[in-house]
Design a protein around this motif. Structure first.
Motif, PDB file in Angstrom:
ATOM      1  N   SER A   7       1.554   3.264   6.286  1.00 48.18           N
ATOM      2  CA  SER A   7       0.780   2.145   6.852  1.00 48.18           C
ATOM      3  C   SER A   7       1.677   1.143   7.560  1.00 48.18           C
ATOM      4  N   ARG A  10      -0.778   9.005   5.319  1.00 52.63           N
ATOM      5  CA  ARG A  10      -0.654   8.385   3.989  1.00 52.63           C
ATOM      6  C   ARG A  10       0.794   7.992   3.720  1.00 52.63           C
ATOM      7  N   GLY A  11       0.966   6.774   3.176  1.00 56.11           N
ATOM      8  CA  GLY A  11       2.307   6.296   2.846  1.00 56.11           C
ATOM      9  C   GLY A  11       3.069   5.739   4.034  1.00 56.11           C
ATOM     10  N   TYR A  53       1.221   4.135  -2.911  1.00 59.52           N
ATOM     11  CA  TYR A  53       1.001   5.556  -2.633  1.00 59.52           C
ATOM     12  C   TYR A  53       2.179   6.402  -3.131  1.00 59.52           C
ATOM     13  N   GLU A  64       0.834  -1.216   0.000  1.00 59.67           N
ATOM     14  CA  GLU A  64       0.000   0.000   0.000  1.00 59.67           C
ATOM     15  C   GLU A  64       0.864   1.260   0.000  1.00 59.67           C
ATOM     16  N   ASP A  65       1.897   1.265   0.844  1.00 58.77           N
ATOM     17  CA  ASP A  65       2.758   2.446   0.944  1.00 58.77           C
ATOM     18  C   ASP A  65       3.523   2.690  -0.351  1.00 58.77           C
ATOM     19  N   ASN A  78       3.942   5.745  -5.654  1.00 57.15           N
ATOM     20  CA  ASN A  78       4.055   5.497  -7.101  1.00 57.15           C
ATOM     21  C   ASN A  78       5.195   4.558  -7.474  1.00 57.15           C
TER      22      ASN A  78
END
Length: 196
Positions: free
Chosen positions: A143, A140-141, A87, A83-84, A89
């Motif tokens: 987790s 965000r980024g 986020y 996930e991170d 890219n």
């Protein structure tokens, strides 16, 4: 459970892994995630390295410990790193092996998991720095470093309780300690030998 014997075992585990732990923490790749000037590419590189560690643990160590630890599913973190990286890219990395898990015993595997679970405690400390970096605000980024959130302490205590109970029942102190030292050293070598 004999608490004085258990405390003695945990002290020995901490003392005998201290130099390997310190060696890992002193690597540039470990220290730059605590820097207020951390660059995103360095952060992504660290996440990719830890992705390898967690991928190897979840695929090869978890199955060995499924009868010993009943909350392994909740302890999985590979998906948080994915996930991170998404986020940030970065594409999902192809996992590389960090440990040689052929023919290892349950106590040795518990030693490896001791190191990996312990990193969740450290992750809460690292999170404080990450949340000051532009682009990583509002959770965000981060987790992976958020780990178990406010349950991090209780997850750690639960794991230590299981570790002590297993050691006391089977008298496998040395194997657990060997597994933990092995884990620190393998992660150290992986960090040193993996190019950005």
């Amino acid at each position: 459970m004999n608490s004085s014997i258990s405390a003695d075992f945990l002290n020995k585990l901490k003392t005998q892994t201290a130099s390997s732990h310190k060696r890992l923490e002193e690597l540039p790749v470990s220290s730059y995630i605590l820097s207020p000037n951390m660059k995103m590419e360095d952060y992504a590189h660290y996440l990719q390295l830890m992705y390898d560690v967690h991928s190897d643990v979840e695929e090869n160590i978890f199955p060995l410990l499924s009868a010993t630890i009943d909350d392994l599913k909740e302890r999985a973190k590979k998906h948080l790193i994915e996930e991170d990286l998404l986020y940030l890219n970065y594409t999902k990395p192809v996992a590389r092996n960090v440990f040689n898990t052929q023919n290892i015993t349950i106590p040795f595997a518990l030693g490896i998991l001791y190191v990996v679970e312990g990193s969740s405690l450290g992750g809460r400390f690292i999170l404080k720095n990450l949340e000051t970096i532009d682009g990583l605000t509002e959770g965000r980024g981060v987790s992976y470093f958020g780990g178990y959130g406010n349950k991090t302490g209780s997850y750690w205590k639960t794991f230590l309780h299981l570790l002590m109970a297993h050691e006391e029942e089977y008298n496998v102190e040395n194997e657990i300690i060997e597994g933990a030292i092995y884990a620190f050293d393998c992660i150290h070598n992986h960090f040193v030998n993996t190019e950005k």
